[in-house]
Structures are given as C-alpha cells and as structure tokens.
Design a protein around this motif. Structure first.
Motif, PDB file in Angstrom:
ATOM      1  N   LEU A  15      33.052  41.934  27.911  1.00 48.28           N
ATOM      2  CA  LEU A  15      33.153  42.760  29.016  1.00 48.28           C
ATOM      3  C   LEU A  15      32.518  42.732  30.055  1.00 48.28           C
ATOM      4  N   GLY A  16      31.229  42.476  29.789  1.00 46.76           N
ATOM      5  CA  GLY A  16      30.036  42.294  30.767  1.00 46.76           C
ATOM      6  C   GLY A  16      30.157  43.160  32.077  1.00 46.76           C
ATOM      7  N   LEU A  17      30.071  44.442  31.802  1.00 50.95           N
ATOM      8  CA  LEU A  17      29.991  45.271  33.066  1.00 50.95           C
ATOM      9  C   LEU A  17      28.897  45.300  33.841  1.00 50.95           C
ATOM     10  N   GLU A  18      29.007  45.495  35.266  1.00 54.92           N
ATOM     11  CA  GLU A  18      27.696  45.092  36.153  1.00 54.92           C
ATOM     12  C   GLU A  18      26.955  46.428  36.140  1.00 54.92           C
ATOM     13  N   GLN A  19      25.792  46.596  36.303  1.00 48.86           N
ATOM     14  CA  GLN A  19      25.126  47.912  36.249  1.00 48.86           C
ATOM     15  C   GLN A  19      25.378  48.615  37.505  1.00 48.86           C
ATOM     16  N   ALA A  20      25.724  49.585  37.472  1.00 53.68           N
ATOM     17  CA  ALA A  20      25.896  50.554  38.546  1.00 53.68           C
ATOM     18  C   ALA A  20      24.855  51.683  38.751  1.00 53.68           C
ATOM     19  N   PRO A  21      24.620  52.402  39.751  1.00 53.70           N
ATOM     20  CA  PRO A  21      23.733  53.147  39.951  1.00 53.70           C
ATOM     21  C   PRO A  21      23.850  54.406  39.162  1.00 53.70           C
ATOM     22  N   ILE A  22      22.776  54.812  38.792  1.00 51.97           N
ATOM     23  CA  ILE A  22      22.651  55.989  37.735  1.00 51.97           C
ATOM     24  C   ILE A  22      23.111  57.192  38.496  1.00 51.97           C
ATOM     25  N   VAL A  23      24.082  57.820  37.622  1.00 52.02           N
ATOM     26  CA  VAL A  23      24.835  59.053  38.084  1.00 52.02           C
ATOM     27  C   VAL A  23      24.330  60.161  37.404  1.00 52.02           C
ATOM     28  N   GLU A  24      23.870  61.293  37.690  1.00 52.30           N
ATOM     29  CA  GLU A  24      23.265  62.480  36.942  1.00 52.30           C
ATOM     30  C   GLU A  24      24.590  63.341  36.398  1.00 52.30           C
ATOM     31  N   ASP A  25      24.900  63.547  35.194  1.00 52.71           N
ATOM     32  CA  ASP A  25      26.003  64.412  34.906  1.00 52.71           C
ATOM     33  C   ASP A  25      25.587  64.780  33.578  1.00 52.71           C
ATOM     34  N   ALA A  26      25.092  65.780  33.380  1.00 57.40           N
ATOM     35  CA  ALA A  26      24.486  66.265  31.919  1.00 57.40           C
ATOM     36  C   ALA A  26      25.644  66.790  31.273  1.00 57.40           C
ATOM     37  N   ASP A  27      26.867  67.510  31.866  1.00 55.45           N
ATOM     38  CA  ASP A  27      27.844  68.121  31.203  1.00 55.45           C
ATOM     39  C   ASP A  27      29.118  67.102  31.323  1.00 55.45           C
ATOM     40  N   HIS A  28      29.008  66.087  30.402  1.00 58.23           N
ATOM     41  CA  HIS A  28      30.027  65.047  30.492  1.00 58.23           C
ATOM     42  C   HIS A  28      30.973  65.457  29.237  1.00 58.23           C
ATOM     43  N   PRO A  29      32.287  64.742  29.177  1.00 59.58           N
ATOM     44  CA  PRO A  29      33.070  65.043  28.025  1.00 59.58           C
ATOM     45  C   PRO A  29      32.647  64.546  26.821  1.00 59.58           C
ATOM     46  N   LEU A  30      31.899  63.621  26.725  1.00 59.07           N
ATOM     47  CA  LEU A  30      31.446  62.990  25.483  1.00 59.07           C
ATOM     48  C   LEU A  30      30.562  63.896  24.587  1.00 59.07           C
ATOM     49  N   SER A  31      29.902  64.979  25.442  1.00 63.30           N
ATOM     50  CA  SER A  31      28.605  65.453  24.658  1.00 63.30           C
ATOM     51  C   SER A  31      29.052  66.187  23.416  1.00 63.30           C
ATOM     52  N   THR A  32      30.505  66.746  23.308  1.00 60.89           N
ATOM     53  CA  THR A  32      30.983  67.538  22.239  1.00 60.89           C
ATOM     54  C   THR A  32      31.157  66.600  20.964  1.00 60.89           C
ATOM     55  N   GLN A  33      31.656  65.305  21.462  1.00 56.51           N
ATOM     56  CA  GLN A  33      31.874  64.297  20.358  1.00 56.51           C
ATOM     57  C   GLN A  33      30.484  63.807  19.726  1.00 56.51           C
ATOM     58  N   LEU A  34      29.696  63.647  20.742  1.00 55.60           N
ATOM     59  CA  LEU A  34      28.393  62.941  20.349  1.00 55.60           C
ATOM     60  C   LEU A  34      27.690  64.199  19.372  1.00 55.60           C
ATOM     61  N   SER A  35      27.719  65.379  19.765  1.00 55.60           N
ATOM     62  CA  SER A  35      27.347  66.393  18.957  1.00 55.60           C
ATOM     63  C   SER A  35      27.683  66.464  17.696  1.00 55.60           C
TER      64      SER A  35
END
Length: 176
Positions: free
Chosen positions: A145-165
C-alpha cells in the motif's frame, strides 16, 4: 507513486483506499480481530493456569513470549483499525498517517522465539505462530500500500481512541 494507480481518464485512484473496502481486507480484519480475541481469552484463562505449572526458566520463557504476543497483536490490531477507520470515513488520511507512525511493524526475521520456546504450552505456541503469519501478511500489505508520509496533524480526540483503549484493557498493557 506507490499504492496508487492511474485510470484511463487521468484520475488517480488510491489502491489503499480501494483495498480497505475490499472483501480481502474484511477477511484479514476479521481474522486479525479473532486472533486478538483468542489470545486475550487464552492468556486470561487457560494460559494463566498453564503458566503457573511451569518452572524456571520455562516460566520466564512463557512470560516473554506472552508479552511479545500481546505487543505484536496490539500493533497489528492498531494497523487494521486505522485502515478500516479511513475506509469508513472516521479518519482522514492525514490522521491515519499520524496514528500509523506510532505503529512499529517489525522487519522480516525480527521475531526469533526464546531459547525455551519448545517447552511452552502448545496453545501459546499456536497463537504465536498465527500472530507471526498475520504479521507477515500485514507487513506485506503495508509495503504494497506504501502510503507517502503526510505532515503531522494534531488530533488528540480521534475516533480510534475508544477502540485502542479497549484493546489495552483486554490485554492489560500500554503499547507505548
């Protein structure tokens, strides 16, 4: 242009986006999450009982391999969840790339078993082998899939946080 192809009409199509919506990805996702569940159930149930019966150095080998298994599965599940979140529109590509930077997919041959691996309970050895196979598939997919690196985006409250927790709670670990 890794991970992208051109259609005849000059429109660039992301292979990664198409793949994450494919039946093949759904199969890998289901298999990966089923393996996470199976490992968590084993380690919290029969695995604990089997570990208590082991004598040193086999008990140390069990602890080492179960920790490595947990870490490996956390990384793989995170990769799968990120890919799915992008395909379902829960994360932007930039957010996904930022999250993916935190995932350390190991290189080929980096998971050498402990010296006393052969003395470990059969179910733990099966789970380790299955997780390594899944890891190899995901590493190949990630490279493909080799995605190119994009600039860092700050988003501390993303939808995955619940699943990762939930994953952290299931394994009782913190991947950082």
């Amino acid at each position: 242009m890794a991970g992208k192809s051109r259609r005849g009409d000059g429109v660039t199509v992301s292979f990664g986006a198409k793949f994450a919506q494919s039946d093949q990805f759904k199969i890998v996702f289901r298999e990966g999450m089923a393996l996470v569940e199976a490992a968590a159930t084993y380690l919290d149930g029969d695995g604990r009982k089997e570990a208590r019966k082991l004598q040193p150095p086999h008990s140390l080998a069990y602890a080492t391999e179960s920790m490595r298994l947990t870490t490996r599965l956390m990384q793989l599940a995170s990769w799968l969840l990120i890919r799915r979140a992008v395909s379902e529109g829960e994360l932007t590509l930039e957010q996904a790339l930022e999250e993916q930077r935190k995932i350390k997919l190991p290189g080929k041959g980096s998971d050498q078993p402990t010296r006393d691996f052969s003395a470990l309970p059969p179910r733990l050895k099966e789970l380790v082998a299955e997780s390594i196979k899944l890891q190899q598939r995901i590493v190949r997919l990630d490279q493909m899939l080799g995605l190119e690196q994009a600039p860092i985006v700050e988003d501390a409250d993303h939808p995955l946080s619940t699943q990762l927790s939930r994953l952290r709670a299931a394994f009782g670990t913190d991947p950082d």
